[in-house]
Design an enzyme around this catalytic site. Structure first.
Site, PDB file in Angstrom:
ATOM      1  N   HIS A 160       0.825  -1.209   0.000  1.00  0.00           N
ATOM      2  CA  HIS A 160       0.000   0.000   0.000  1.00  0.00           C
ATOM      3  C   HIS A 160       0.861   1.262   0.000  1.00  0.00           C
ATOM      4  O   HIS A 160       2.036   1.252   0.376  1.00  0.00           O
ATOM      5  CB  HIS A 160      -0.930   0.013   1.216  1.00  0.00           C
ATOM      6  CG  HIS A 160      -0.183  -0.031   2.522  1.00  0.00           C
ATOM      7  ND1 HIS A 160       0.409   1.077   3.096  1.00  0.00           N
ATOM      8  CD2 HIS A 160       0.080  -1.062   3.362  1.00  0.00           C
ATOM      9  CE1 HIS A 160       0.993   0.750   4.232  1.00  0.00           C
ATOM     10  NE2 HIS A 160       0.819  -0.553   4.419  1.00  0.00           N
ATOM     11  N   GLU A 185      -2.860  -7.280   6.991  1.00  0.00           N
ATOM     12  CA  GLU A 185      -1.679  -6.988   7.804  1.00  0.00           C
ATOM     13  C   GLU A 185      -1.594  -7.952   8.992  1.00  0.00           C
ATOM     14  O   GLU A 185      -2.608  -8.512   9.438  1.00  0.00           O
ATOM     15  CB  GLU A 185      -1.770  -5.543   8.314  1.00  0.00           C
ATOM     16  CG  GLU A 185      -0.667  -5.092   9.262  1.00  0.00           C
ATOM     17  CD  GLU A 185       0.701  -5.066   8.620  1.00  0.00           C
ATOM     18  OE1 GLU A 185       1.245  -6.174   8.359  1.00  0.00           O
ATOM     19  OE2 GLU A 185       1.224  -3.969   8.396  1.00  0.00           O
TER      20      GLU A 185
END
Length: 345
Positions: A104, A188
């Site tokens: 990201h 994550e």
């Protein structure tokens, strides 16, 4: 689904035989015929059901998936992993042209650890710079795949990865986006819920000396946990790639793009290329919105495999042997072409 035991049919047939003897001895032959007819009908129906299940498993139904607002259809998936057999003929290829992993863009948490105190990790958004990085990554992707390349997106449900995907997709034509899927297994690493900044920083320092792969955060995950769910995700890719191929999709123009996080990205590569725990612990995260490319290669005897782009591998601090599947070295395979070159003939 009902699964028939290997002992079930002989047992049923024996039962029918006994019933026939009893029925004949008592003058009720019709009962035996009825029982035998019922068993034959049951076996015929199961045979038809097995054929229907087999034919349905080869279908791909893209219209059943959700739609990204203003974009193409969602759903589906794709692949092959280093641990599975890599011997495969050119005519039965189940591998897309490239697998591209993207971390990201810069998030609020990347510049301020206090962002996690009042905001759940999965709701932390990109910074203005992060949006710009994601847009630049979309332009880079477009340049890499060209006008004829197609893309299948997977993305972590986190806000920062979703925003990265949205920025990237704006630079692709609608017809280039085959499908988009939210994939929680590429999320994550879990550090706990609302985070105490001082505690997390202390844990990260302790992790540095303990080792990233096995260190477990209090109320969170170890790297090993992330590795396990990423491995499960790869199995889905393999299955869906077969579905695309059976549906007539040309995988030599297909690019799988996975928008995820630094640790999950490296653990995906660890699983795929089978490098060691020590090699993983010595690796580093890619930059924000950096594209990490795995390109399909074709051997002289028809074998196919992926290799990690050398520049991308170096940026992750990985040695050369971590960018090629172990089976390629084991079987001393040599390339005849990459997918940026002609692979036929």
């Amino acid at each position: 689904m009902y699964v028939q035991s290997s002992r079930e049919v002989p047992f049923i047939r024996d039962l029918v035989a006994i019933m026939s003897v009893i029925a004949r001895s008592s003058g009720r032959v019709a009962v035996a015929r009825l029982a035998s007819s019922s068993i034959r009908a049951h076996e015929r129906s199961r045979h038809v059901l097995r054929r229907k299940i087999h034919s349905t498993s080869l279908q791909f139904l893209p219209h059943s998936h959700r739609v990204l607002p203003g974009r193409g259809p969602r759903g589906g998936s794709l692949l092959d992993v280093a641990g599975s057999p890599i011997i495969q003929s050119v005519s039965s290829d189940f591998r897309p042209r490239r697998i591209i992993l993207v971390r990201h863009g810069e998030s609020q948490g990347n510049i301020d650890d206090n962002a996690y105190v009042d905001t759940p990790d999965w709701k932390v958004s990109l910074t203005d710079r992060g949006h710009q990085q994601a847009s630049a990554a979309g332009k880079q992707l477009k340049e890499l795949i060209g006008d004829s390349g197609r893309v299948f997106f997977y993305y972590s449900p986190y806000k920062r990865t979703t925003q990265t995907l949205e920025n990237m997709s704006q630079h692709l034509d609608d017809e280039q986006i085959v499908s988009v899927r939210e994939e929680p297994r590429m999320s994550e690493q879990q550090f706990g819920n609302f985070q105490n900044v001082e505690q997390v920083l202390n844990c990260k320092e302790e992790r540095h000396s303990f080792g990233r792969f096995y260190y477990r955060f209090p109320s969170g995950e170890a790297g090993l946990d992330v590795y396990s769910r990423v491995s499960s995700f790869i199995t889905t890719l393999v299955r869906d790639c077969h579905q695309y191929s059976h549906a007539g999709q040309d995988l030599d123009t297909m690019n799988v793009v996975i928008v995820t996080h630094g640790l999950a990205l490296r653990l995906f590569l660890m699983r795929w290329f089978q490098f060691s725990v020590e090699e993983f612990d010595n690796s580093t995260n890619p930059g924000n919105a950096q594209l990490i490319t795995m390109l399909k290669h074709v051997g002289k005897n028809g074998h196919k495999w992926y290799e990690l782009d050398p520049a991308d591998r170096d940026s992750l601090n990985l040695p050369a042997e971590c960018g090629v599947p172990k089976n390629v070295h084991l079987h001393k395979l040599t390339r005849s072409a990459t997918c940026d070159e002609p692979i036929d003939g």
